[in-house]
Design a protein around this motif. Structure first.
Motif, short mmCIF file in Angstrom:
data_model
loop_
_atom_site.label_atom_id
_atom_site.label_comp_id
_atom_site.label_asym_id
_atom_site.label_seq_id
_atom_site.Cartn_x
_atom_site.Cartn_y
_atom_site.Cartn_z
N THR A 41 0.83 -1.21 0.00
CA THR A 41 0.00 0.00 0.00
C THR A 41 0.86 1.25 0.00
OG1 THR A 41 -1.78 -1.13 1.19
CG2 THR A 41 -1.78 1.27 1.24
N MET A 42 1.85 1.29 0.88
CA MET A 42 2.73 2.46 0.95
C MET A 42 3.52 2.63 -0.34
SD MET A 42 2.13 3.82 3.89
CE MET A 42 3.51 4.92 4.20
N ALA A 43 4.07 1.52 -0.85
CA ALA A 43 4.87 1.59 -2.08
C ALA A 43 4.02 2.03 -3.27
CB ALA A 43 5.51 0.24 -2.36
N GLY A 44 2.82 1.45 -3.40
CA GLY A 44 1.94 1.78 -4.52
C GLY A 44 1.50 3.23 -4.51
N ASN A 45 1.08 3.72 -3.36
CA ASN A 45 0.60 5.11 -3.29
C ASN A 45 1.73 6.12 -3.41
OD1 ASN A 45 -2.44 5.21 -2.74
ND2 ASN A 45 -1.79 3.67 -1.28
N ILE A 46 2.89 5.81 -2.84
CA ILE A 46 4.04 6.70 -2.99
C ILE A 46 4.48 6.73 -4.45
CG2 ILE A 46 6.49 6.99 -2.43
CD1 ILE A 46 5.80 5.96 0.41
N LEU A 47 4.43 5.58 -5.13
CA LEU A 47 4.77 5.53 -6.55
C LEU A 47 3.83 6.39 -7.38
CD1 LEU A 47 6.46 4.34 -8.85
CD2 LEU A 47 4.89 2.39 -8.90
N ILE A 48 2.53 6.33 -7.08
CA ILE A 48 1.56 7.17 -7.79
C ILE A 48 1.88 8.65 -7.59
CG2 ILE A 48 -0.86 7.93 -7.83
CD1 ILE A 48 -0.60 5.31 -9.18
N CYS A 71 -1.70 10.41 -1.39
CA CYS A 71 -1.11 10.96 -0.17
C CYS A 71 -2.02 10.67 1.03
CB CYS A 71 -0.90 12.46 -0.33
SG CYS A 71 -0.22 13.28 1.14
N LEU A 72 -3.31 10.85 0.82
CA LEU A 72 -4.29 10.58 1.87
C LEU A 72 -4.26 9.12 2.27
CD1 LEU A 72 -6.84 11.51 3.54
CD2 LEU A 72 -8.19 10.77 1.57
N GLU A 73 -4.16 8.22 1.29
CA GLU A 73 -4.19 6.79 1.59
C GLU A 73 -2.98 6.35 2.40
OE1 GLU A 73 -6.84 5.49 1.26
OE2 GLU A 73 -7.74 5.53 -0.72
N THR A 74 -1.81 6.96 2.17
CA THR A 74 -0.63 6.61 2.96
C THR A 74 -0.83 6.99 4.43
OG1 THR A 74 0.46 8.72 2.44
CG2 THR A 74 0.93 6.86 0.99
N LEU A 110 -9.41 11.72 8.42
CA LEU A 110 -8.96 11.25 7.11
C LEU A 110 -10.10 10.64 6.30
CD1 LEU A 110 -5.54 9.70 8.20
CD2 LEU A 110 -5.88 11.76 6.82
N VAL A 111 -11.04 9.96 6.98
CA VAL A 111 -12.22 9.45 6.28
C VAL A 111 -13.04 10.62 5.73
CG1 VAL A 111 -14.44 8.28 6.59
CG2 VAL A 111 -12.38 7.28 7.54
N THR A 112 -13.18 11.68 6.54
CA THR A 112 -13.90 12.87 6.08
C THR A 112 -13.23 13.48 4.87
OG1 THR A 112 -14.64 13.35 8.35
CG2 THR A 112 -14.72 15.16 6.77
N VAL A 283 -8.14 -1.32 5.16
CA VAL A 283 -6.87 -1.93 4.77
C VAL A 283 -6.79 -2.19 3.27
CG1 VAL A 283 -5.34 -3.92 5.09
CG2 VAL A 283 -6.60 -2.98 7.05
N LEU A 284 -7.81 -2.83 2.71
CA LEU A 284 -7.75 -3.26 1.32
C LEU A 284 -8.04 -2.13 0.32
CD1 LEU A 284 -9.40 -6.80 1.47
CD2 LEU A 284 -6.98 -6.17 1.59
N THR A 285 -8.93 -1.20 0.69
CA THR A 285 -9.22 -0.08 -0.23
C THR A 285 -8.00 0.77 -0.53
OG1 THR A 285 -11.55 -0.03 0.46
CG2 THR A 285 -10.69 1.93 -0.62
#
Length: 319
Positions: A41-48, A71-74, A110-112, A283-285
């Protein structure tokens, strides 16, 4: 436990997050699984985020908002998974009252922010598909910054509200939370103070900060679908739909799992199912988002290929 001054009640100083403690034989498997998910998750979102910043072809409103979402997802996944991993590794399932409230406040804010950001992204797709001739003028750089900043500020305001309300709760009874993170609906049940006022306020702001953005997102996609159906050619409809399909899948995953979690009857028989769906949206989203956008989006795939080629070139010719 601590005795309150002038009171016969004993105040709770820590909670026990039961998590997946009812499956002790699977603790190691859960740890390895969640560790892989967290790293991916961290690697994928940071890559984006890196792709959006580095590739000029991705310097557009849609990818600007996608970078904000990544950024939000990380941040989002980091409020939950590190604590879960530590619990699975050490077996220590306790969390201080302050730590629990902090996790709840950060998670809620963060959900908001995500609710508003997904609405902003749907509005961007609405303008691109329903008003293509005016898209460039309407969705300019200034508006993009304002919409993104507004989403983050809305989350910050929610955080401020939680920080003002949560310290008013008094905990003096059971201290076990049958979940893997500090969920508001379970935490409020453990309070021995009057929770009617705080529950009412939270419900009002939930409607404003979650239901209202969802309705706006739904309205945007109704307009988008109507516009797409009016396109005469099949190829034109497919091309128009492809520009918003990734975002639509992300919206469906996020809101779908949240609705299931908080609309399921709160019975003991459905508690395990509730945890499963909670894993989906917490976790999965965040893991699925970079995969969905990278696999279904031509521009992102091309940016990935370009970055890989540059890295290969630099490796072969370091000078």
């Amino acid at each position: 436990m601590e005795k309150g001054e002038g009171e016969n009640q004993t105040s709770v100083t820590e909670f026990i997050l039961q998590g997946f403690g009812d499956l002790p034989e699977l603790q190691t498997l859960f740890f390895l699984l969640f560790l892989v998910i967290y790293i991916a998750t961290m690697a994928g979102n940071i890559l984006i985020m890196m792709l959006v910043m580095a590739d000029q072809h991705l310097h557009s409103p849609m990818y600007f908002f996608l970078g904000n979402l990544s950024c939000l997802e990380t941040c989002y996944t980091s409020t939950i998974l590190p604590r879960v991993l530590a619990s699975l590794l050490t077996g220590d399932r306790t969390i201080s009252v302050e730590g629990c409230i902090t996790q709840l406040v950060l998670f809620g804010s963060l959900v908001t922010t995500e609710c508003y950001l997904l609405t902003v992204m749907s509005y961007d797709r609405y303008l691109a598909i329903c008003k293509p001739l005016h898209y460039g003028a309407l969705m300019n750089g200034r508006l993009c910054l304002q919409l993104a900043a507004g989403s983050w500020i809305s989350g910050f305001l929610a955080c401020t509200l939680f920080m003002c309300l949560m310290p008013q709760l008094i905990f003096c009874g059971p201290n076990e939370i049958d979940h893997f993170f500090c969920d508001f609906t379970l935490l409020i049940q453990l309070s021995c103070s009057d929770t009617s006022q705080i529950t009412l306020i939270i419900h009002i702001f939930t409607f404003l900060d979650a239901v209202s953005p969802f309705l706006l997102t739904l309205t945007s996609y109704v307009c988008i679908i109507v516009t797409i159906l009016r396109i005469p050619s099949t190829r034109g409809r497919q091309k128009a739909f492809s520009t918003c399909s990734s975002h639509l899948i992300v919206v469906a995953l996020f809101y779908g799992t949240i609705m299931i979690v908080y609309m399921l009857p709160k019975s003991s028989t459905l508690r395990a199912l509730n945890k499963v769906f909670s894993v989906c949206y917490t976790v999965l989203t965040p893991l699925a988002n970079p995969l969905i956008y990278s696999l279904r989006n031509r521009e992102v795939k091309e940016a990935l290929i370009n970055i890989a080629r540059r890295a290969e070139t630099l490796t072969k010719n370091p000078n």
